[in-house]
Design an enzyme around this catalytic site. Sequence first.
Site, PDB file in Angstrom:
ATOM      1  N   GLU A 104       0.831  -1.225   0.000  1.00 60.09           N
ATOM      2  CA  GLU A 104       0.000   0.000   0.000  1.00 60.09           C
ATOM      3  C   GLU A 104       0.857   1.263   0.000  1.00 60.09           C
ATOM      4  O   GLU A 104       0.397   2.335  -0.349  1.00 60.09           O
ATOM      5  CB  GLU A 104      -0.899   0.089   1.251  1.00 60.09           C
ATOM      6  N   ASP A 115       6.314  -6.947   6.317  1.00 63.51           N
ATOM      7  CA  ASP A 115       4.907  -6.523   6.334  1.00 63.51           C
ATOM      8  C   ASP A 115       4.187  -7.214   5.180  1.00 63.51           C
ATOM      9  O   ASP A 115       3.774  -6.575   4.215  1.00 63.51           O
ATOM     10  CB  ASP A 115       4.848  -4.994   6.190  1.00 63.51           C
TER      11      ASP A 115
END
Length: 312
Positions: free
Chosen positions: A90, A160
């Site tokens: 993102e 992540d």
Amino acid sequence: MEKAPVNWIDDYFNNYELHKHAFKNVLCQVQTKVQKIIIIDTYNYGRCLILDNEFQSAEADEFIYHEALIHPSFILHPCIERVLIIGGGEGATLREVLRYKSVKRVVMVDIDKEMIECAKKFLPSFHTGSFDDTRLELVIEDGRKYLEGTNEQFDAIIIDVNDPLEGGPSCMLFTIELYRIVAEKLKNGGILIVQSGAASVAENDVFTSICNTLSNVFPHVFPYVTYIPSYALQWGFVMATCNPGNLDITGEEIDDRINSRIAGDLRFYDSITHHALFNLPKYLRADIKRQTRIISDKDPMTEHYPGISTRK
Ligand code: SAM
């Protein structure tokens, strides 16, 4: 009066628990070589990213997840200059890292080029233009392959990636063999940070297994948790290091470091939040202590995911 919403999406926690979100529209739906990407606009949490049917992050509360992921370690470390991010498509993990004036170089390795393209187009409030920062080197590659091949060492390595879903792209980034490679790529005093999945009463096996696996590689392992409203779950993170330096810093010092090191204002993290994050409830401390599983290449952790349906 506003009309009742008619589109619903199901976010399964497991076969026996389900959270529903009403949404306005689907902004993006793509099956890439790596995963299925969906971005929807929900009523309560704004734009949400869903990968392989699992909710990843939501516009309204991603600041909680991403500030919790980055700032505790970056504030405890004396001076982070070189950073490796594995995943984080993102761009919001990158956004938080780039706030630090001390950061000179960030390598971000994500396996899915189309994920980055979707984020650039549909998630501007997540990355806030971070992909254009001159300190960034963006690499499209499997994170494990990158780690095995690089000779570079970092002050912080952040993993992540998606939870280790059955058949998903991230399973080999949660094993003891991978964590041993990471330990070699950290500078003296360097810190590994791992997004570690649900840390709830009903479901914490991934989180507690990551804690146990990391404890077999790193002498200092610090699990921490916070509640993420859009997940309707308490979420786990783990910080691990060979040399923790001086962790005995006061709340005043944490706030002073935030003020002197970080550009812009934080919404979630400060000295009070810092202490809340690391004060785990008794049952969770007991579950971590009880966990004996070591995740390995031969016996990787995989979660079966029941999936999502959207309907009118
Ligand atoms: N916040 C998320 C969560 O709740 O799990 C994780 C963040 S993020 C959207 C996950 C990213 O990891 C995606 O961009 C995906 O493409 C990337 N990813 C998955 N497997 C990977 C791998 N083996 N190597 C590098 N990136 C990977």
